[in-house]
Design a protein around this motif. Structure first.
Motif, PDB file in Angstrom:
ATOM      1  N   ASP A   1       9.711  14.050  62.838  1.00 39.35           N
ATOM      2  CA  ASP A   1      10.878  13.172  62.801  1.00 39.35           C
ATOM      3  C   ASP A   1      12.094  13.835  62.168  1.00 39.35           C
ATOM      4  O   ASP A   1      13.117  13.182  61.963  1.00 39.35           O
TER       5      ASP A   1
ATOM      6  N   ARG B   1      13.950   7.039  63.995  1.00 38.65           N
ATOM      7  CA  ARG B   1      12.629   6.551  63.602  1.00 38.65           C
ATOM      8  C   ARG B   1      12.258   7.035  62.204  1.00 38.65           C
ATOM      9  O   ARG B   1      11.771   6.262  61.367  1.00 38.65           O
ATOM     10  N   GLY B   2      12.508   8.324  61.929  1.00 37.98           N
ATOM     11  CA  GLY B   2      12.188   8.873  60.622  1.00 37.98           C
ATOM     12  C   GLY B   2      13.028   8.258  59.516  1.00 37.98           C
ATOM     13  O   GLY B   2      12.550   8.046  58.399  1.00 37.98           O
ATOM     14  N   THR B   3      14.299   7.971  59.827  1.00 40.24           N
ATOM     15  CA  THR B   3      15.184   7.349  58.839  1.00 40.24           C
ATOM     16  C   THR B   3      14.638   5.995  58.402  1.00 40.24           C
ATOM     17  O   THR B   3      14.590   5.681  57.204  1.00 40.24           O
ATOM     18  N   ARG B   4      14.228   5.185  59.377  1.00 41.56           N
ATOM     19  CA  ARG B   4      13.689   3.865  59.039  1.00 41.56           C
ATOM     20  C   ARG B   4      12.392   3.980  58.250  1.00 41.56           C
ATOM     21  O   ARG B   4      12.181   3.254  57.273  1.00 41.56           O
ATOM     22  N   ARG B   5      11.531   4.899  58.658  1.00 41.98           N
ATOM     23  CA  ARG B   5      10.254   5.072  57.967  1.00 41.98           C
ATOM     24  C   ARG B   5      10.466   5.596  56.549  1.00 41.98           C
ATOM     25  O   ARG B   5       9.825   5.130  55.595  1.00 41.98           O
ATOM     26  N   PHE B   6      11.367   6.565  56.392  1.00 42.44           N
ATOM     27  CA  PHE B   6      11.633   7.151  55.076  1.00 42.44           C
ATOM     28  C   PHE B   6      12.247   6.108  54.142  1.00 42.44           C
ATOM     29  O   PHE B   6      11.922   6.063  52.946  1.00 42.44           O
TER      30      PHE B   6
ATOM     31  N   HIS C   1      11.712   2.904  54.228  1.00 44.81           N
ATOM     32  CA  HIS C   1      10.632   1.992  53.834  1.00 44.81           C
ATOM     33  C   HIS C   1       9.736   2.629  52.775  1.00 44.81           C
ATOM     34  O   HIS C   1       9.396   1.990  51.764  1.00 44.81           O
ATOM     35  N   ILE C   2       9.373   3.895  52.984  1.00 46.02           N
ATOM     36  CA  ILE C   2       8.482   4.582  52.039  1.00 46.02           C
ATOM     37  C   ILE C   2       9.126   4.690  50.663  1.00 46.02           C
ATOM     38  O   ILE C   2       8.497   4.409  49.637  1.00 46.02           O
TER      39      ILE C   2
ATOM     40  N   ASP D   1      16.795   5.302  69.654  1.00 48.04           N
ATOM     41  CA  ASP D   1      16.560   4.834  68.287  1.00 48.04           C
ATOM     42  C   ASP D   1      17.872   4.671  67.523  1.00 48.04           C
ATOM     43  O   ASP D   1      18.044   3.721  66.749  1.00 48.04           O
TER      44      ASP D   1
ATOM     45  N   ALA E   1       2.494  10.173  54.905  1.00 48.81           N
ATOM     46  CA  ALA E   1       3.347   8.993  54.995  1.00 48.81           C
ATOM     47  C   ALA E   1       4.376   9.170  56.104  1.00 48.81           C
ATOM     48  O   ALA E   1       4.831   8.202  56.715  1.00 48.81           O
ATOM     49  N   LEU E   2       4.725  10.428  56.377  1.00 49.87           N
ATOM     50  CA  LEU E   2       5.734  10.735  57.389  1.00 49.87           C
ATOM     51  C   LEU E   2       5.508  12.163  57.855  1.00 49.87           C
ATOM     52  O   LEU E   2       5.192  13.040  57.052  1.00 49.87           O
TER      53      LEU E   2
END
Length: 359
Positions: free
Chosen positions: A254, A278-283, A285-286, A76, A249-250
């Motif tokens: 991650d 993965r968590g960085t990208r999701r966080f 976005h959120i 990732d 949401a997360l």
């Protein structure tokens, strides 16, 4: 130009493996002192076990789950680096305990090596071997030393989680020690029901990040029917009610690192954390989608913090504050780490040890 670029790429590979060694002497000294303290505790508890009897429990950490987690995070991170650097690549995949991909452009390979070297500086557990296989093929894999360091970290985090669970259960006299490279030995003097303790460890700490619903006052939701898809949770320290989304949401899985620290302005104790790729990208976005809104950081259905999102958080790290003492901040950080431990603890042995016969 291909020859010189490949030479520079090779030199960067060497630097990537050697740079982290600078921090080892200090780390070794700290580990030595900690090991001595552990040995004293173990000797004291062993004496109590001989006199009182008790329980002996042995766990094995999931080292295979750790290896898979490390390589997945590496893949990732490589993907993120290449996308941000606009480097053309193909065939990014996990193979044989490492990550492989093709970068046709030699400058692109050099750019990746430079970024990885920068990220690895001062972090022995992130050291990599990077192999140029020719024809644009690049293979990355954690070094044996890095894998061993990550396993030690996993054992230490697992020990911290076990010690916290024992403390929460009101058990004050216990010894939790590493047993070999991937096992943990627990001695509980006077405790003759080991199964009661192992049942406590079977439950994994659950960490989640959930959006807060502002459509109804949480106090009203407590006495009425909350909106669909929400529930009321209480604050960890103050029992204040929060109306939060049921769906996370997360997830805490991650989180790649967490530790205690101090806020830069107030110097108040905090728990800081960092996500994997993965968590960085999701966080990111959120937070970009919910600027101005509060979200809850939830630990085992208790809200430990509810900050307001001021701006998109793209760096993959954050801080949790809540009028903590340093001990409380350390405890929160430990639980964040425990919630993200790869795999699980496997029970190897639990048995009752009878006290030594009196002469």
């Amino acid at each position: 130009m291909i020859g010189p670029l490949r030479d520079r790429f090779t030199r960067l590979i060497v630097a990537l493996v050697l740079v982290p060694a600078i921090a080892l002497p200090c780390t070794a000294l700290a580990d030595s002192q900690f090991d001595k303290m552990r040995a004293k505790i173990a000797a004291f508890v062993a004496d109590k076990m001989e006199k009182l009897g008790g329980s002996r429990i042995i766990y094995k950490v999931d080292s295979e789950g750790l290896r898979q987690s490390v390589v997945t995070d590496l893949r990732d991170d490589v993907y993120k680096t290449l996308r941000e650097g606009k480097v053309a690549f193909s065939g990014l995949a996990i193979r044989d305990g490492g990550v492989e991909l093709r970068i046709a452009d030699a400058k692109g390979r050099e750019q990746l090596a430079r970024k990885l070297a920068s990220d690895a500086e001062g972090l022995p557990s992130h050291a990599l071997t990077v192999t140029d296989g020719g024809d644009g093929l690049v293979r990355l894999a954690p070094t044996d030393a890095a894998s061993a360091a990550r396993l030690r970290d996993l054992v230490d985090d697992s020990i911290a989680m076990i010690e916290q669970r024992l403390k929460d259960a009101g058990i004050k006299l216990a010894s939790v020690q590493p047993d070999g490279t991937d096992r943990i030995r627990i001695f509980l003097p006077g405790m003759m029901e080991p199964e009661r303790i192992t049942a406590t460890f079977a439950r994994k700490v659950k960490v989640s990040f959930r959006l807060i619903d502002l459509s109804m006052a949480p106090e009203q939701a407590q006495s009425a029917t909350p909106p669909a898809g929400t529930e009321v949770l209480l604050g960890l320290k103050d029992n204040k009610p929060y109306l939060v989304a049921r769906d996370s949401a997360l997830e805490g899985d991650d989180i790649s690192h967490a530790g205690p620290g101090f806020a830069s302005g107030t110097k108040d104790p905090i728990a800081s954390f960092r996500f994997n790729g993965r968590g960085t990208r999701r966080f990111a976005h959120i937070t970009a989608e919910n600027i101005g809104k509060p979200f809850a950081i939830v630990l085992d259905d208790r809200v430990i913090s509810a900050p307001v999102i001021r701006e998109p958080i793209t760096g993959g790290s954050g801080q949790i504050s809540g009028n903590f003492t340093l001990e409380e901040a350390s405890s929160v950080a430990m639980m964040l780490r425990a919630g993200s431990l790869p795999g699980h603890l496997g029970l190897i042995e639990q048995q009752v040890v009878q006290p030594a016969a009196k002469p």
